[in-house]
Design a protein around this motif. Sequence first.
Motif, PDB file in Angstrom:
ATOM      1  N   ARG A 156       9.917   5.393  -3.451  1.00 25.23           N
ATOM      2  CA  ARG A 156      10.423   5.058  -4.878  1.00 25.23           C
ATOM      3  C   ARG A 156      11.656   4.521  -4.592  1.00 25.23           C
ATOM      4  O   ARG A 156      11.982   3.298  -5.561  1.00 25.23           O
ATOM      5  CB  ARG A 156      10.327   6.366  -5.915  1.00 25.23           C
ATOM      6  N   HIS A 157      12.589   4.781  -3.871  1.00 22.17           N
ATOM      7  CA  HIS A 157      13.879   4.308  -3.696  1.00 22.17           C
ATOM      8  C   HIS A 157      13.611   2.565  -3.196  1.00 22.17           C
ATOM      9  O   HIS A 157      14.222   1.847  -3.707  1.00 22.17           O
ATOM     10  CB  HIS A 157      14.778   4.975  -2.810  1.00 22.17           C
ATOM     11  N   MET A 158      12.842   2.641  -2.483  1.00 24.44           N
ATOM     12  CA  MET A 158      12.473   1.281  -1.650  1.00 24.44           C
ATOM     13  C   MET A 158      11.919   0.302  -2.872  1.00 24.44           C
ATOM     14  O   MET A 158      12.524  -0.802  -2.927  1.00 24.44           O
ATOM     15  CB  MET A 158      11.262   1.180  -0.681  1.00 24.44           C
ATOM     16  N   PHE A 159      11.240   0.707  -3.723  1.00 19.50           N
ATOM     17  CA  PHE A 159      10.528  -0.244  -4.891  1.00 19.50           C
ATOM     18  C   PHE A 159      11.703  -0.313  -5.911  1.00 19.50           C
ATOM     19  O   PHE A 159      11.757  -1.604  -6.489  1.00 19.50           O
ATOM     20  CB  PHE A 159       9.508   0.549  -5.543  1.00 19.50           C
ATOM     21  N   ALA A 160      12.680   0.460  -5.952  1.00 15.92           N
ATOM     22  CA  ALA A 160      13.783   0.416  -7.135  1.00 15.92           C
ATOM     23  C   ALA A 160      14.964  -0.518  -6.357  1.00 15.92           C
ATOM     24  O   ALA A 160      15.644  -1.272  -7.104  1.00 15.92           O
ATOM     25  CB  ALA A 160      14.252   1.889  -7.333  1.00 15.92           C
ATOM     26  N   THR A 161      15.040  -0.772  -5.280  1.00 13.89           N
ATOM     27  CA  THR A 161      16.268  -1.457  -4.568  1.00 13.89           C
ATOM     28  C   THR A 161      15.808  -2.745  -3.789  1.00 13.89           C
ATOM     29  O   THR A 161      16.815  -3.413  -3.699  1.00 13.89           O
ATOM     30  CB  THR A 161      17.073  -0.564  -3.542  1.00 13.89           C
ATOM     31  N   VAL A 162      14.555  -3.098  -3.497  1.00 18.37           N
ATOM     32  CA  VAL A 162      14.301  -4.259  -2.796  1.00 18.37           C
ATOM     33  C   VAL A 162      13.313  -4.990  -3.636  1.00 18.37           C
ATOM     34  O   VAL A 162      12.424  -4.406  -4.569  1.00 18.37           O
ATOM     35  CB  VAL A 162      13.968  -4.121  -1.614  1.00 18.37           C
ATOM     36  N   GLU A 163      13.420  -6.309  -3.724  1.00 14.69           N
ATOM     37  CA  GLU A 163      12.455  -7.234  -4.781  1.00 14.69           C
ATOM     38  C   GLU A 163      10.924  -7.441  -3.907  1.00 14.69           C
ATOM     39  O   GLU A 163      11.096  -7.609  -2.598  1.00 14.69           O
ATOM     40  CB  GLU A 163      13.089  -8.400  -5.018  1.00 14.69           C
ATOM     41  N   ALA A 164       9.922  -7.142  -4.451  1.00 14.99           N
ATOM     42  CA  ALA A 164       8.740  -7.440  -4.057  1.00 14.99           C
ATOM     43  C   ALA A 164       8.416  -6.981  -2.450  1.00 14.99           C
ATOM     44  O   ALA A 164       7.977  -7.680  -1.687  1.00 14.99           O
ATOM     45  CB  ALA A 164       8.221  -9.030  -3.900  1.00 14.99           C
ATOM     46  N   PRO A 165       8.520  -5.713  -2.200  1.00 20.45           N
ATOM     47  CA  PRO A 165       8.348  -5.164  -0.755  1.00 20.45           C
ATOM     48  C   PRO A 165       6.722  -5.289  -0.438  1.00 20.45           C
ATOM     49  O   PRO A 165       5.922  -5.004  -1.411  1.00 20.45           O
ATOM     50  CB  PRO A 165       8.934  -3.871  -0.840  1.00 20.45           C
ATOM     51  N   ARG A 166       6.469  -5.457   0.755  1.00 17.39           N
ATOM     52  CA  ARG A 166       4.916  -5.562   1.238  1.00 17.39           C
ATOM     53  C   ARG A 166       5.071  -5.237   2.707  1.00 17.39           C
ATOM     54  O   ARG A 166       5.716  -5.730   3.301  1.00 17.39           O
ATOM     55  CB  ARG A 166       4.397  -6.634   0.911  1.00 17.39           C
ATOM     56  N   PHE A 167       4.217  -4.506   2.923  1.00 22.99           N
ATOM     57  CA  PHE A 167       3.879  -4.125   4.444  1.00 22.99           C
ATOM     58  C   PHE A 167       2.677  -5.065   5.056  1.00 22.99           C
ATOM     59  O   PHE A 167       1.544  -5.284   4.185  1.00 22.99           O
ATOM     60  CB  PHE A 167       3.564  -2.603   4.671  1.00 22.99           C
ATOM     61  N   GLU A 168       2.646  -5.376   6.233  1.00 19.31           N
ATOM     62  CA  GLU A 168       1.485  -5.946   6.710  1.00 19.31           C
ATOM     63  C   GLU A 168       1.352  -5.456   8.180  1.00 19.31           C
ATOM     64  O   GLU A 168       2.419  -5.222   9.089  1.00 19.31           O
ATOM     65  CB  GLU A 168       1.667  -7.362   7.266  1.00 19.31           C
ATOM     66  N   VAL A 169       0.271  -4.483   8.555  1.00 18.47           N
ATOM     67  CA  VAL A 169       0.074  -4.077   9.737  1.00 18.47           C
ATOM     68  C   VAL A 169      -0.417  -4.885  10.747  1.00 18.47           C
ATOM     69  O   VAL A 169      -1.631  -5.360  10.304  1.00 18.47           O
ATOM     70  CB  VAL A 169      -0.769  -2.714   9.770  1.00 18.47           C
ATOM     71  N   THR A 170       0.156  -4.961  11.734  1.00 21.13           N
ATOM     72  CA  THR A 170      -0.259  -6.265  12.592  1.00 21.13           C
ATOM     73  C   THR A 170      -1.162  -5.786  13.985  1.00 21.13           C
ATOM     74  O   THR A 170      -1.539  -6.707  14.435  1.00 21.13           O
ATOM     75  CB  THR A 170       0.910  -7.214  13.256  1.00 21.13           C
ATOM     76  N   SER A 171      -1.021  -4.563  14.330  1.00 21.42           N
ATOM     77  CA  SER A 171      -1.806  -4.028  15.374  1.00 21.42           C
ATOM     78  C   SER A 171      -1.708  -2.746  15.270  1.00 21.42           C
ATOM     79  O   SER A 171      -1.011  -1.958  14.683  1.00 21.42           O
ATOM     80  CB  SER A 171      -1.180  -4.593  16.705  1.00 21.42           C
ATOM     81  N   ARG A 172      -2.837  -1.993  16.168  1.00 20.64           N
ATOM     82  CA  ARG A 172      -2.910  -0.449  15.959  1.00 20.64           C
ATOM     83  C   ARG A 172      -3.488  -0.294  17.214  1.00 20.64           C
ATOM     84  O   ARG A 172      -4.332  -0.773  18.000  1.00 20.64           O
ATOM     85  CB  ARG A 172      -4.038  -0.182  14.872  1.00 20.64           C
ATOM     86  N   LEU A 173      -2.922   1.231  17.692  1.00 16.58           N
ATOM     87  CA  LEU A 173      -3.197   1.798  19.028  1.00 16.58           C
ATOM     88  C   LEU A 173      -3.690   3.245  18.573  1.00 16.58           C
ATOM     89  O   LEU A 173      -2.891   3.838  17.770  1.00 16.58           O
ATOM     90  CB  LEU A 173      -2.317   1.834  19.920  1.00 16.58           C
ATOM     91  N   ALA A 174      -4.733   3.920  18.856  1.00 15.83           N
ATOM     92  CA  ALA A 174      -5.042   5.002  18.352  1.00 15.83           C
ATOM     93  C   ALA A 174      -5.498   6.105  19.590  1.00 15.83           C
ATOM     94  O   ALA A 174      -6.423   5.611  20.539  1.00 15.83           O
ATOM     95  CB  ALA A 174      -6.063   5.153  17.553  1.00 15.83           C
TER      96      ALA A 174
END
Length: 140
Positions: free
Chosen positions: A52-70
Amino acid sequence: MTRAAAERLAEFYATLTPQSLASLADFYAPDARFVDPFNDVTGLDAIARIFRHMFATVEAPRFEVTSRLAGEREAMLAWTFRFGTGRACREIRGVTQLRFDADGRVVEHIDHWDPARQLYEHIPLIGCILRTLRHRLAAP
């Protein structure tokens, strides 16, 4: 199971909105621990507060997961976090280390990224000092 849980979590982050935080319990255990360079918290309410703090303090936040290891009950997600728009757009790259419970929910989430280089160095006065220090400490 871990691969599927990591994929679900990656999709959750790719579509994260303030409204989707209501489904955090579908992905995180009630007593999950979340650690990043600024926070070390336990519990769903505390984790939701960070987002919620992230959404309130930065404009247009977005994540892209670029690789995964499991693995068996652990996974790593490499990601790019972008925020801002136009010329003010910033980008942070990092990796998240995850540990899952038997139900496929996150019990430990640890973000690894370099705030000095990727964030602080872009602040006018502090950035100049940090860049100078980094150059002085770098191997010849």
